[in-house]
Design a protein around this motif. Structure first.
Motif, short mmCIF file in Angstrom:
data_model
loop_
_atom_site.label_atom_id
_atom_site.label_comp_id
_atom_site.label_asym_id
_atom_site.label_seq_id
_atom_site.Cartn_x
_atom_site.Cartn_y
_atom_site.Cartn_z
N ASN A 34 0.96 -1.08 -0.07
CA ASN A 34 -0.09 -0.43 0.25
C ASN A 34 0.57 0.97 0.20
N ASP A 35 1.55 0.93 0.78
CA ASP A 35 2.95 2.80 0.51
C ASP A 35 3.83 2.75 -0.89
N GLY A 146 -13.20 -7.57 0.11
CA GLY A 146 -13.90 -5.97 -0.53
C GLY A 146 -14.22 -4.60 -0.58
N GLY A 147 -14.13 -4.83 0.98
CA GLY A 147 -14.70 -3.21 1.79
C GLY A 147 -14.15 -2.03 2.09
N ASP A 148 -13.10 -2.29 1.75
CA ASP A 148 -12.39 -0.64 1.36
C ASP A 148 -12.37 0.05 0.16
N ASN A 149 -11.83 0.93 0.29
CA ASN A 149 -11.99 1.98 -1.31
C ASN A 149 -10.94 1.41 -1.93
N LEU A 150 -9.84 0.38 -1.77
CA LEU A 150 -8.77 0.08 -3.04
C LEU A 150 -9.08 -0.78 -3.67
N THR A 151 -9.90 -1.91 -4.51
CA THR A 151 -9.88 -3.20 -4.91
C THR A 151 -8.65 -4.34 -4.77
N HIS A 152 -8.88 -5.37 -4.26
CA HIS A 152 -7.52 -6.87 -4.16
C HIS A 152 -8.28 -6.97 -5.26
N VAL A 153 -7.29 -7.44 -5.87
CA VAL A 153 -6.92 -8.54 -7.58
C VAL A 153 -6.43 -9.60 -7.21
N PRO A 192 -5.07 -23.37 -3.64
CA PRO A 192 -4.12 -23.61 -4.03
C PRO A 192 -3.32 -21.75 -3.38
N SER A 193 -2.32 -21.86 -3.82
CA SER A 193 -1.40 -20.90 -3.88
C SER A 193 -1.98 -19.83 -4.29
N LEU A 194 -1.56 -18.27 -3.28
CA LEU A 194 -1.84 -16.83 -4.68
C LEU A 194 -0.26 -16.25 -5.05
N ASP A 195 -0.56 -16.56 -6.07
CA ASP A 195 0.80 -16.02 -7.40
C ASP A 195 0.56 -14.74 -7.56
N GLN A 196 -0.58 -14.40 -7.55
CA GLN A 196 -0.98 -12.33 -8.29
C GLN A 196 -1.77 -11.90 -7.66
N LEU A 197 -0.54 -10.77 -7.33
CA LEU A 197 -1.45 -9.72 -6.49
C LEU A 197 -1.69 -8.27 -6.39
N ALA A 198 -2.47 -7.75 -6.81
CA ALA A 198 -2.60 -6.04 -7.02
C ALA A 198 -3.24 -5.63 -6.49
N ILE A 199 -2.87 -4.50 -5.92
CA ILE A 199 -4.23 -3.44 -4.86
C ILE A 199 -4.65 -1.97 -5.93
N VAL A 200 -5.65 -2.08 -6.21
CA VAL A 200 -6.20 -0.92 -7.63
C VAL A 200 -6.80 0.31 -6.82
N LYS A 201 -6.74 1.70 -7.48
CA LYS A 201 -7.46 2.58 -6.81
C LYS A 201 -8.63 2.31 -8.10
N PRO A 202 -9.71 2.06 -7.71
CA PRO A 202 -10.70 1.98 -8.51
C PRO A 202 -11.30 3.71 -9.34
N TYR A 203 -11.87 3.73 -10.45
CA TYR A 203 -11.59 5.35 -11.65
C TYR A 203 -13.34 4.96 -11.92
#
Length: 229
Positions: A34-35, A146-153, A192-203
């Motif tokens: 997030n930083d 799914g409950g904050d102002n960022l999108t976890h993908v 399965p294991s998490l192998d791709q992770l993004a945090i996104v600012k919706p627009y």
């Protein structure tokens, strides 16, 4: 958000070429992804992490689209892909088996789907495996992630397409362009294991961007109607 989906296609390609040290000892994530997002733009990244830590201006061409981005700490276990929209950081992503980055919500590469369910405090839905968007979270189903102002993908076990513990026949039952609740017995068994992770600012796309997206969809996805002679 068309560029966002293209970016994950790109990450799937880049992950196969990754030179990070994924086969060494298990990493303990201690950096906050997030930083990176909070840096807002390239100048902020350079101020926070130093110009020498960045491949500042990178472009990826996918079909008719050109994605603009940067790579932070390239070719290390701290590598992060960064994509911009109108000069502002839109999303930050990590890919592979492990990384030193984690999110404020507790997500990190290598985390098992059952552990992500605990973080979400609810079951969620993913796409079937064994295609370009395989194992991607389709909906957090109202859970905490799914409950904050960022999108976890998030995507699970898609870059290597491994299915240890399942037969090919069993794996085929949770593969393809379909959606599955993670409570499905075979997904629980695979874990399965998490192998791709993004945090996104919706627009919200501008009117011109919306028209461009509509034109692209019409051109590439809507069948042409042949005129009768």
């Amino acid at each position: 958000m068309k560029n966002f989906w293209y970016f994950f296609v790109l990450l799937a390609v880049l992950s196969c070429q990754s030179s990070t040290s994924e086969n060494q000892e298990t990493l303990v994530p201690n950096l906050i992804l997030n930083d990176v997002l909070a840096c807002k733009d390239l100048a902020g990244l350079q101020a926070q992490y130093g110009s020498e830590s960045l491949v500042a201006d990178t472009s990826w061409i996918l079909n008719e689209d050109t994605l603009k981005g940067s790579i932070l700490y390239p070719n290390t276990n701290k590598q992060v892909y960064i994509m911009y929209h109108q000069g502002q950081i839109l999303d930050v992503s990590v890919v592979g088996k492990q990384s030193l980055w984690k999110t404020n919500s507790g997500l990190y590469l290598g985390l098992k789907v059952l552990d992500v369910e605990k973080l979400n405090q609810k079951n969620f839905t993913i796409s079937g495996f064994n295609w370009v968007n395989g194992g991607m979270v389709v909906s957090w189903e109202g859970g905490k992630l799914g409950g904050d102002n960022l999108t976890h993908v998030v995507q699970f076990s898609n870059t290597g397409n491994q299915h240890e513990g399942l037969s090919d026949m069993e794996y085929s039952q949770i593969s393809g362009e379909a959606e599955f609740d993670i409570r499905h017995p075979l997904i629980q068994k695979l874990n399965p294991s998490l192998d791709q992770l993004a945090i996104v600012k919706p627009y919200v796309p501008s009117k011109s961007e919306g028209k461009s997206m509509g034109s692209h969809i019409t051109k590439t996805q809507v069948p042409q109607v042949k005129k009768k002679p």
